[in-house]
Design a protein around this motif. Structure first.
Motif, PDB file in Angstrom:
ATOM      1  N   LYS A 207       0.811  -1.235   0.000  1.00 53.82           N
ATOM      2  CA  LYS A 207       0.000   0.000   0.000  1.00 53.82           C
ATOM      3  C   LYS A 207       0.841   1.281   0.000  1.00 53.82           C
ATOM      4  O   LYS A 207       0.340   2.364  -0.281  1.00 53.82           O
ATOM      5  N   ARG A 253      -3.761  11.604  -0.545  1.00 52.64           N
ATOM      6  CA  ARG A 253      -3.407  10.686   0.553  1.00 52.64           C
ATOM      7  C   ARG A 253      -3.413  11.415   1.893  1.00 52.64           C
ATOM      8  O   ARG A 253      -3.873  10.886   2.899  1.00 52.64           O
ATOM      9  N   ARG A 256      -6.960  11.984   3.034  1.00 51.96           N
ATOM     10  CA  ARG A 256      -7.593  10.754   3.536  1.00 51.96           C
ATOM     11  C   ARG A 256      -7.017  10.344   4.893  1.00 51.96           C
ATOM     12  O   ARG A 256      -7.738   9.861   5.759  1.00 51.96           O
ATOM     13  N   ARG A 257      -5.714  10.574   5.059  1.00 49.22           N
ATOM     14  CA  ARG A 257      -5.066  10.231   6.329  1.00 49.22           C
ATOM     15  C   ARG A 257      -5.619  11.084   7.474  1.00 49.22           C
ATOM     16  O   ARG A 257      -5.888  10.598   8.559  1.00 49.22           O
ATOM     17  N   LYS A 258      -5.775  12.379   7.178  1.00 43.84           N
ATOM     18  CA  LYS A 258      -6.302  13.289   8.212  1.00 43.84           C
ATOM     19  C   LYS A 258      -7.745  12.929   8.573  1.00 43.84           C
ATOM     20  O   LYS A 258      -8.131  12.969   9.741  1.00 43.84           O
ATOM     21  N   LYS A 259      -8.513  12.539   7.571  1.00 41.76           N
ATOM     22  CA  LYS A 259      -9.915  12.154   7.780  1.00 41.76           C
ATOM     23  C   LYS A 259      -9.984  10.918   8.668  1.00 41.76           C
ATOM     24  O   LYS A 259     -10.755  10.851   9.628  1.00 41.76           O
ATOM     25  N   LYS A 260      -9.103   9.946   8.360  1.00 45.86           N
ATOM     26  CA  LYS A 260      -9.063   8.692   9.088  1.00 45.86           C
ATOM     27  C   LYS A 260      -8.668   8.913  10.550  1.00 45.86           C
ATOM     28  O   LYS A 260      -9.193   8.302  11.468  1.00 45.86           O
ATOM     29  N   ASN A 261      -7.722   9.847  10.756  1.00 49.99           N
ATOM     30  CA  ASN A 261      -7.250  10.129  12.123  1.00 49.99           C
ATOM     31  C   ASN A 261      -8.145  11.120  12.859  1.00 49.99           C
ATOM     32  O   ASN A 261      -7.848  11.519  13.980  1.00 49.99           O
ATOM     33  N   GLY A 262      -9.198  11.564  12.178  1.00 47.47           N
ATOM     34  CA  GLY A 262     -10.166  12.482  12.794  1.00 47.47           C
ATOM     35  C   GLY A 262      -9.640  13.886  12.921  1.00 47.47           C
ATOM     36  O   GLY A 262     -10.024  14.633  13.796  1.00 47.47           O
TER      37      GLY A 262
END
Length: 262
Positions: A207, A253, A256-262
């Protein structure tokens, strides 16, 4: 706070400097405030971005060697809006020796970066092709590592050594160090070898591999001799299109990473 990323591979000629200059420039064109740090004594990022090395007064050497140095003195604006640089000079080769007896020598760059982190969205460090004190300073100072790998026969040679270096720094000096990703460079779609290398790298890194692949491109190779990133030198070239695409994928990326980490 800005994100600091080391562009690192201990092999030479894999596209570190090309990626440093062109990813940084593409992100600057996208409106991001970017600082490039050249920690390679050869200073290829410095000249490739259009800075005349002979005229430099303050460089990264001063930042690393002089205690309590104001980093702002070494920052230069480039000809690309939003893109600044802390340049390198050949003096950096001596910095490794001078730092040996200094307490906290592995953290000199980290301390310097903390002074300016809040002023940039991204800070990219062009590491030398070695595993010396300058590279250790870089890996200790950053949040993540971006690994360029060339699509050639020896591509994966040395990768396990590279990964163990990252793990070693993570264990002893920078527990939050992450792999930012792997960017495949110098791709020639006409050869079976290049296609096989892409498959091998994807198998190894999974990934982490960016889907954008940077092609071999004459204009991309010419641009540094004019002191320009490819987006300024020839915006319609295959190299410019690839780095623009890479910058957009990089930003996607991040989002999406920031979204995933809230």
């Amino acid at each position: 706070m800005g994100k600091a990323i080391a562009i690192f591979n201990q092999k030479g000629g894999v596209g570190k400097t090309t990626t440093n200059i062109n990813l940084s420039a593409c992100l600057a064109v996208q409106g991001k405030k970017v600082l490039v740090i050249d920690i390679d004594p050869q200073g290829n990022t410095t000249s490739g971005i259009g800075i005349k090395k002979r005229k430099l007064t303050d460089t990264l050497y001063d930042v690393l060697v002089n205690k309590d140095y104001d980093v702002h003195k070494a920052i230069l604006q480039t000809k690309t809006a939003n893109l600044d640089i802390i340049p390198a000079s050949v003096d950096l080769a001596g910095a490794e020796i001078e730092l040996v007896n200094i307490e906290g020598r592995e953290r000199r760059l980290k301390k310097a970066i903390e002074q300016v982190r809040g002023e940039y969205n991204y800070i990219f460090i062009d590491c030398p092709p070695s595993l010396g004190l300058l590279t250790i300073n870089s890996l200790t100072a950053v949040d993540s590592v971006l690994i360029p790998i060339q699509c050639e026969f020896y591509a994966l040679e040395g990768v396990s050594q590279l990964m163990s270096t990252v793990e070693l720094v993570k264990k002893n000096m920078n527990p939050d160090l992450q792999i930012e990703g792997v960017i495949l460079s110098m791709f020639d779609g006409r050869t079976n070898l290049a296609i096989q290398v892409v498959q091998e790298v994807k198998k190894y890194f999974g990934k982490y591999v960016f889907s954008t692949v940077i092609p071999r491109n004459v204009r991309l190779a010419e641009a540094p001799s004019y002191g320009m990133p490819i987006v300024k030198y020839d915006p319609s070239s295959a190299g410019a299109k690839a780095y623009n695409k890479f910058a957009l994928e990089f930003l996607d990326r991040e989002k999406r990473r920031k979204k995933k980490n809230g």
